[in-house]
Design a protein around this motif. Structure first.
Motif, PDB file in Angstrom:
ATOM      1  N   TYR A  18       0.811  -1.218   0.000  1.00  0.00           N
ATOM      2  CA  TYR A  18       0.000   0.000   0.000  1.00  0.00           C
ATOM      3  C   TYR A  18       0.842   1.265   0.000  1.00  0.00           C
ATOM      4  O   TYR A  18       1.932   1.297   0.550  1.00  0.00           O
ATOM      5  CB  TYR A  18      -0.927   0.028   1.226  1.00  0.00           C
ATOM      6  N   CYS A  35      -5.347   5.148   1.262  1.00  0.00           N
ATOM      7  CA  CYS A  35      -4.169   4.536   0.642  1.00  0.00           C
ATOM      8  C   CYS A  35      -4.603   3.829  -0.628  1.00  0.00           C
ATOM      9  O   CYS A  35      -5.788   3.617  -0.869  1.00  0.00           O
ATOM     10  CB  CYS A  35      -3.470   3.582   1.612  1.00  0.00           C
ATOM     11  N   SER A  36      -3.634   3.489  -1.445  1.00  0.00           N
ATOM     12  CA  SER A  36      -3.932   2.742  -2.668  1.00  0.00           C
ATOM     13  C   SER A  36      -3.081   1.482  -2.705  1.00  0.00           C
ATOM     14  O   SER A  36      -1.950   1.465  -2.221  1.00  0.00           O
ATOM     15  CB  SER A  36      -3.674   3.590  -3.912  1.00  0.00           C
ATOM     16  N   ASP A  37      -3.675   0.443  -3.252  1.00  0.00           N
ATOM     17  CA  ASP A  37      -2.961  -0.811  -3.438  1.00  0.00           C
ATOM     18  C   ASP A  37      -1.971  -0.590  -4.573  1.00  0.00           C
ATOM     19  O   ASP A  37      -2.346  -0.179  -5.670  1.00  0.00           O
ATOM     20  CB  ASP A  37      -3.962  -1.908  -3.793  1.00  0.00           C
ATOM     21  N   ARG A  38      -0.698  -0.816  -4.328  1.00  0.00           N
ATOM     22  CA  ARG A  38       0.355  -0.564  -5.316  1.00  0.00           C
ATOM     23  C   ARG A  38       0.216  -1.443  -6.564  1.00  0.00           C
ATOM     24  O   ARG A  38       0.692  -1.085  -7.632  1.00  0.00           O
ATOM     25  CB  ARG A  38       1.734  -0.779  -4.693  1.00  0.00           C
ATOM     26  N   GLY A  41      -4.182  -0.614  -7.710  1.00  0.00           N
ATOM     27  CA  GLY A  41      -4.675   0.756  -7.711  1.00  0.00           C
ATOM     28  C   GLY A  41      -5.950   0.946  -6.901  1.00  0.00           C
ATOM     29  O   GLY A  41      -6.487   2.043  -6.820  1.00  0.00           O
ATOM     30  N   THR A  42      -6.444  -0.120  -6.294  1.00  0.00           N
ATOM     31  CA  THR A  42      -7.664  -0.052  -5.490  1.00  0.00           C
ATOM     32  C   THR A  42      -7.462   0.858  -4.286  1.00  0.00           C
ATOM     33  O   THR A  42      -6.453   0.749  -3.585  1.00  0.00           O
ATOM     34  CB  THR A  42      -8.070  -1.459  -5.007  1.00  0.00           C
ATOM     35  N   MET A  43      -8.422   1.753  -4.083  1.00  0.00           N
ATOM     36  CA  MET A  43      -8.358   2.648  -2.933  1.00  0.00           C
ATOM     37  C   MET A  43      -8.857   1.921  -1.689  1.00  0.00           C
ATOM     38  O   MET A  43      -9.851   1.185  -1.752  1.00  0.00           O
ATOM     39  CB  MET A  43      -9.200   3.897  -3.180  1.00  0.00           C
ATOM     40  N   ARG A  44      -8.163   2.123  -0.588  1.00  0.00           N
ATOM     41  CA  ARG A  44      -8.514   1.530   0.700  1.00  0.00           C
ATOM     42  C   ARG A  44      -8.405   2.602   1.779  1.00  0.00           C
ATOM     43  O   ARG A  44      -7.697   3.596   1.617  1.00  0.00           O
ATOM     44  CB  ARG A  44      -7.567   0.387   1.070  1.00  0.00           C
TER      45      ARG A  44
END
Length: 112
Positions: A18, A35-38, A41-44
Protein backbone atom coordinates in the motif's frame (compact mmCIF):
# COMPACT_ATOMS: atom_id res chain seq x y z
CA UNK A 1 -11.22 -16.87 16.04
CA UNK A 2 -12.79 -17.37 12.62
CA UNK A 3 -11.86 -14.68 10.14
CA UNK A 4 -11.42 -13.83 6.49
CA UNK A 5 -9.02 -11.09 7.52
CA UNK A 6 -5.30 -11.50 6.85
CA UNK A 7 -3.67 -11.34 10.27
CA UNK A 8 -0.95 -10.23 10.86
CA UNK A 9 1.48 -8.77 8.40
CA UNK A 10 4.53 -6.69 9.09
CA UNK A 11 4.88 -2.98 8.39
CA UNK A 12 7.30 -3.76 5.54
CA UNK A 13 4.61 -5.98 3.95
CA UNK A 14 2.15 -3.10 4.39
CA UNK A 15 4.57 -0.68 2.69
CA UNK A 16 5.15 -3.09 -0.19
CA UNK A 17 1.42 -3.46 -0.80
CA UNK A 18 0.00 0.00 0.00
CA UNK A 19 0.89 3.64 -0.58
CA UNK A 20 -0.43 6.17 1.96
CA UNK A 21 -2.01 9.13 0.16
CA UNK A 22 -3.62 11.42 2.73
CA UNK A 23 -5.02 11.59 6.23
CA UNK A 24 -8.82 11.39 6.20
CA UNK A 25 -9.37 12.01 9.89
CA UNK A 26 -8.12 11.59 13.42
CA UNK A 27 -9.78 10.68 16.69
CA UNK A 28 -8.98 9.76 20.25
CA UNK A 29 -7.50 6.37 19.37
CA UNK A 30 -5.70 7.00 16.12
CA UNK A 31 -6.02 8.20 12.55
CA UNK A 32 -7.55 7.01 9.28
CA UNK A 33 -5.68 7.40 6.01
CA UNK A 34 -6.54 6.94 2.36
CA UNK A 35 -4.17 4.54 0.64
CA UNK A 36 -3.93 2.74 -2.67
CA UNK A 37 -2.96 -0.81 -3.44
CA UNK A 38 0.35 -0.56 -5.32
CA UNK A 39 -0.52 -3.53 -7.55
CA UNK A 40 -4.19 -2.96 -8.39
CA UNK A 41 -4.67 0.76 -7.71
CA UNK A 42 -7.66 -0.05 -5.49
CA UNK A 43 -8.36 2.65 -2.93
CA UNK A 44 -8.51 1.53 0.70
CA UNK A 45 -8.91 3.19 4.07
CA UNK A 46 -6.39 2.28 6.75
CA UNK A 47 -6.81 2.93 10.45
CA UNK A 48 -3.65 3.33 12.50
CA UNK A 49 -3.81 2.82 16.25
CA UNK A 50 -0.84 3.01 18.63
CA UNK A 51 -0.58 -0.23 20.58
CA UNK A 52 -0.70 1.75 23.85
CA UNK A 53 -4.29 2.75 22.98
CA UNK A 54 -5.32 -0.92 22.68
CA UNK A 55 -6.10 -1.66 26.29
CA UNK A 56 -8.59 -4.48 25.69
CA UNK A 57 -6.84 -7.44 24.13
CA UNK A 58 -7.34 -11.10 23.34
CA UNK A 59 -4.63 -13.75 23.46
CA UNK A 60 -4.56 -15.63 20.14
CA UNK A 61 -2.70 -18.88 20.65
CA UNK A 62 -2.04 -19.76 17.00
CA UNK A 63 -0.44 -16.31 16.52
CA UNK A 64 1.35 -16.49 19.88
CA UNK A 65 0.37 -12.90 20.68
CA UNK A 66 -2.38 -10.76 22.07
CA UNK A 67 -4.20 -8.53 19.62
CA UNK A 68 -6.66 -5.66 20.07
CA UNK A 69 -10.24 -6.75 20.70
CA UNK A 70 -11.28 -4.46 17.85
CA UNK A 71 -9.56 -6.83 15.41
CA UNK A 72 -10.96 -9.96 17.07
CA UNK A 73 -14.51 -8.61 17.06
CA UNK A 74 -14.45 -6.83 13.69
CA UNK A 75 -12.70 -9.37 11.47
CA UNK A 76 -15.42 -12.07 11.30
CA UNK A 77 -18.29 -9.62 10.72
CA UNK A 78 -20.01 -9.73 7.35
CA UNK A 79 -22.91 -7.30 7.01
CA UNK A 80 -23.77 -4.72 4.33
CA UNK A 81 -23.75 -1.91 6.92
CA UNK A 82 -20.32 -2.77 8.35
CA UNK A 83 -17.12 -1.84 6.56
CA UNK A 84 -15.15 -5.08 6.06
CA UNK A 85 -11.75 -5.38 7.73
CA UNK A 86 -9.43 -6.78 5.06
CA UNK A 87 -5.93 -6.97 6.51
CA UNK A 88 -4.08 -6.18 9.72
CA UNK A 89 -0.43 -5.21 10.00
CA UNK A 90 1.74 -4.56 13.04
CA UNK A 91 4.68 -2.16 13.09
CA UNK A 92 6.73 -3.70 15.88
CA UNK A 93 9.18 -0.76 15.91
CA UNK A 94 6.62 2.00 16.51
CA UNK A 95 4.10 -0.42 18.10
CA UNK A 96 1.32 0.67 15.76
CA UNK A 97 -1.51 -1.43 14.35
CA UNK A 98 -2.60 -0.78 10.74
CA UNK A 99 -6.10 -2.03 9.88
CA UNK A 100 -6.94 -1.99 6.17
CA UNK A 101 -10.61 -1.73 5.22
CA UNK A 102 -12.81 -0.97 2.25
CA UNK A 103 -12.88 2.69 1.26
CA UNK A 104 -16.22 4.33 0.51
CA UNK A 105 -15.79 7.65 -1.36
CA UNK A 106 -18.06 10.39 -0.11
CA UNK A 107 -18.58 8.86 3.32
CA UNK A 108 -16.88 11.76 5.09
CA UNK A 109 -19.23 14.19 3.34
CA UNK A 110 -22.01 12.81 5.55
CA UNK A 111 -20.34 14.54 8.52
CA UNK A 112 -19.64 17.91 6.95
Amino acid sequence: MTTNTTIIGTVSEFSEKYRLLEKLGEGGYGAVFLCSDRHTGTMRAVKSIPDAQCRNRTQVKHLNMSIPNEVVLWSPLAHPSITPLLEVFLDSVSSTWWMVMEYYPGFLDLFR
